[in-house]
Design a protein around this motif. Structure first.
Motif, PDB file in Angstrom:
ATOM      1  N   ASN A 137      -5.203 -36.933  48.487  1.00  0.00           N
ATOM      2  CA  ASN A 137      -5.864 -38.020  49.217  1.00  0.00           C
ATOM      3  C   ASN A 137      -5.155 -38.298  50.544  1.00  0.00           C
ATOM      4  OD1 ASN A 137      -3.761 -40.019  48.920  1.00  0.00           O
ATOM      5  ND2 ASN A 137      -4.456 -40.388  46.831  1.00  0.00           N
ATOM      6  N   GLY A 138      -5.768 -39.135  51.351  1.00  0.00           N
ATOM      7  CA  GLY A 138      -5.249 -39.371  52.708  1.00  0.00           C
ATOM      8  C   GLY A 138      -4.212 -40.465  52.804  1.00  0.00           C
ATOM      9  N   TYR A 139      -3.708 -40.930  51.635  1.00  0.00           N
ATOM     10  CA  TYR A 139      -2.756 -42.034  51.650  1.00  0.00           C
ATOM     11  C   TYR A 139      -1.343 -41.525  51.422  1.00  0.00           C
ATOM     12  CZ  TYR A 139      -6.896 -44.819  51.903  1.00  0.00           C
ATOM     13  OH  TYR A 139      -8.075 -45.350  52.342  1.00  0.00           O
ATOM     14  N   PHE A 140      -0.716 -41.121  52.509  1.00  0.00           N
ATOM     15  CA  PHE A 140       0.665 -40.654  52.445  1.00  0.00           C
ATOM     16  C   PHE A 140       1.339 -40.962  53.776  1.00  0.00           C
ATOM     17  CE2 PHE A 140      -1.997 -37.100  53.832  1.00  0.00           C
ATOM     18  CZ  PHE A 140      -1.329 -36.641  54.951  1.00  0.00           C
ATOM     19  N   ASP A 141       2.628 -40.875  53.785  1.00  0.00           N
ATOM     20  CA  ASP A 141       3.391 -41.146  55.005  1.00  0.00           C
ATOM     21  C   ASP A 141       3.249 -39.935  55.935  1.00  0.00           C
ATOM     22  OD1 ASP A 141       5.217 -41.557  56.969  1.00  0.00           O
ATOM     23  OD2 ASP A 141       6.966 -41.743  55.659  1.00  0.00           O
ATOM     24  N   PHE A 142       2.672 -40.167  57.118  1.00  0.00           N
ATOM     25  CA  PHE A 142       2.358 -39.041  58.012  1.00  0.00           C
ATOM     26  C   PHE A 142       3.588 -38.370  58.602  1.00  0.00           C
ATOM     27  CE2 PHE A 142      -1.572 -41.394  57.711  1.00  0.00           C
ATOM     28  CZ  PHE A 142      -2.446 -40.372  57.411  1.00  0.00           C
ATOM     29  N   SER A 143       4.720 -39.057  58.482  1.00  0.00           N
ATOM     30  CA  SER A 143       5.944 -38.420  58.991  1.00  0.00           C
ATOM     31  C   SER A 143       6.613 -37.582  57.893  1.00  0.00           C
ATOM     32  CB  SER A 143       6.908 -39.488  59.505  1.00  0.00           C
ATOM     33  OG  SER A 143       7.283 -40.333  58.430  1.00  0.00           O
ATOM     34  N   ASP A 144       5.999 -37.548  56.709  1.00  0.00           N
ATOM     35  CA  ASP A 144       6.568 -36.810  55.577  1.00  0.00           C
ATOM     36  C   ASP A 144       6.184 -35.325  55.661  1.00  0.00           C
ATOM     37  OD1 ASP A 144       7.387 -35.785  53.197  1.00  0.00           O
ATOM     38  OD2 ASP A 144       6.330 -37.227  51.926  1.00  0.00           O
ATOM     39  N   SER A 145       7.160 -34.515  56.070  1.00  0.00           N
ATOM     40  CA  SER A 145       6.850 -33.091  56.275  1.00  0.00           C
ATOM     41  C   SER A 145       6.648 -32.341  54.956  1.00  0.00           C
ATOM     42  CB  SER A 145       7.955 -32.423  57.089  1.00  0.00           C
ATOM     43  OG  SER A 145       9.179 -32.528  56.374  1.00  0.00           O
ATOM     44  N   SER A 146       7.022 -32.973  53.823  1.00  0.00           N
ATOM     45  CA  SER A 146       6.841 -32.289  52.535  1.00  0.00           C
ATOM     46  C   SER A 146       5.358 -32.089  52.220  1.00  0.00           C
ATOM     47  CB  SER A 146       7.527 -33.059  51.403  1.00  0.00           C
ATOM     48  OG  SER A 146       6.801 -34.227  51.098  1.00  0.00           O
ATOM     49  N   VAL A 147       4.508 -32.960  52.780  1.00  0.00           N
ATOM     50  CA  VAL A 147       3.054 -32.797  52.576  1.00  0.00           C
ATOM     51  C   VAL A 147       2.591 -31.514  53.264  1.00  0.00           C
ATOM     52  CG1 VAL A 147       0.759 -33.805  52.937  1.00  0.00           C
ATOM     53  CG2 VAL A 147       2.688 -35.287  52.361  1.00  0.00           C
ATOM     54  N   ILE A 148       3.069 -31.307  54.495  1.00  0.00           N
ATOM     55  CA  ILE A 148       2.731 -30.085  55.231  1.00  0.00           C
ATOM     56  C   ILE A 148       3.223 -28.863  54.458  1.00  0.00           C
ATOM     57  CG2 ILE A 148       3.341 -28.735  57.308  1.00  0.00           C
ATOM     58  CD1 ILE A 148       3.091 -31.334  58.915  1.00  0.00           C
ATOM     59  N   GLU A 149       4.442 -28.939  53.959  1.00  0.00           N
ATOM     60  CA  GLU A 149       5.003 -27.807  53.195  1.00  0.00           C
ATOM     61  C   GLU A 149       4.197 -27.538  51.938  1.00  0.00           C
ATOM     62  OE1 GLU A 149       9.107 -29.020  52.729  1.00  0.00           O
ATOM     63  OE2 GLU A 149       9.297 -29.101  54.925  1.00  0.00           O
ATOM     64  N   ALA A 150       3.784 -28.611  51.255  1.00  0.00           N
ATOM     65  CA  ALA A 150       3.006 -28.458  50.013  1.00  0.00           C
ATOM     66  C   ALA A 150       1.653 -27.793  50.285  1.00  0.00           C
ATOM     67  CB  ALA A 150       2.801 -29.816  49.349  1.00  0.00           C
TER      68      ALA A 150
END
Length: 246
Positions: A137-150
């Protein structure tokens, strides 16, 4: 036939039909080229004019698509007509169709959890041959690079990002810095429509290019956002005057 790009209030649009976009984008996916796609309407153009960082980010996109009849009207007023409006939602569906035929790897990012789950279910049902490698979903901290990695870890061919502007473009821009491949496209509220949570305008509204009117009737609170359109057309008029002076 290759059409020249068209500039409307400082944003440079690709002047192609939906078919041409689809062909090019799928070819890029098949050659594992990275593609950053922005679907821009008058609201986005007006926002980019106010925010230089956002404008420079749009300038880095591989494709800027005229999503919104206001852009088409503006391009005609400037004497550089864009061949057709390509709604981001329609292009997303066309890409899903192609991905289904090729068994492409698709990731869905954005929207609320319930909307996302309905969208996932709908994609699985309508496009069973797509390799749906992940969703979030779109509810995450946008500065969290772990989302990009995932997301990158799932090796997606296509990532649809439904977070709304300017965040979706900012996130895609970050993603692209470290990605090795993939087509990423900001699709705003498209998951709401695909999941059936919000209805798209009836065909007659789409055909007459008054989808905005249908949305306004359904959601009167959108009036403030809709005011971007008359302001946009006023600015296009001013730009036209400037151009004819020179």
């Amino acid at each position: 036939m290759e059409h020249k790009k068209v500039s409307v209030l400082g944003v440079t649009f690709d002047n192609k039909t939906k078919e041409a976009f689809l062909k090019e984008l799928m070819a890029r996916i098949n050659h594992t080229k990275k593609s950053f796609v922005v679907t821009a309407n008058p609201e986005i153009v007006m926002y980019a004019r106010k925010d230089p960082n956002y404008m420079s980010l749009i300038k880095e996109a591989d494709y800027v698509i005229a999503d919104g009849i206001g852009i088409i009207k503006g391009s005609k007023m400037l004497g550089t007509p864009i061949v057709e409006r390509v709604a981001g939602y329609d292009l997303m569906l066309a890409l899903l169709e192609e991905a289904n035929q090729q068994g492409s790897r698709v990731y869905l990012l954005g929207a609320k959890e319930d909307v996302l789950q309905s969208t996932v279910a709908k994609v699985k049902k309508l496009y069973p041959s797509i390799n749906l490698v992940g969703s979030r979903n779109g509810y995450f901290d946008f500065s969290d690079s772990s989302v990009i990695e995932a997301v990158q870890a799932t090796q997606p061919d296509i990532v649809f990002v439904a977070i709304g502007y300017p965040k979706q473009e900012q996130w895609i821009h970050q993603y692209m810095k470290t990605a090795s491949k993939g087509l990423l496209m900001g699709v705003g509220g498209s998951f709401d429509v695909l999941s059936g949570k919000s209805k798209r305008a009836p065909k007659i509204f789409i055909k007459l290019n008054i989808e905005w009117l249908y949305r306004l009737i359904k959601q009167p609170f959108r009036i403030k956002r809709m005011m971007a359109l008359p302001r946009f057309l006023r600015e296009v008029k001013n730009e036209k005057k400037q151009v004819s002076k020179h």
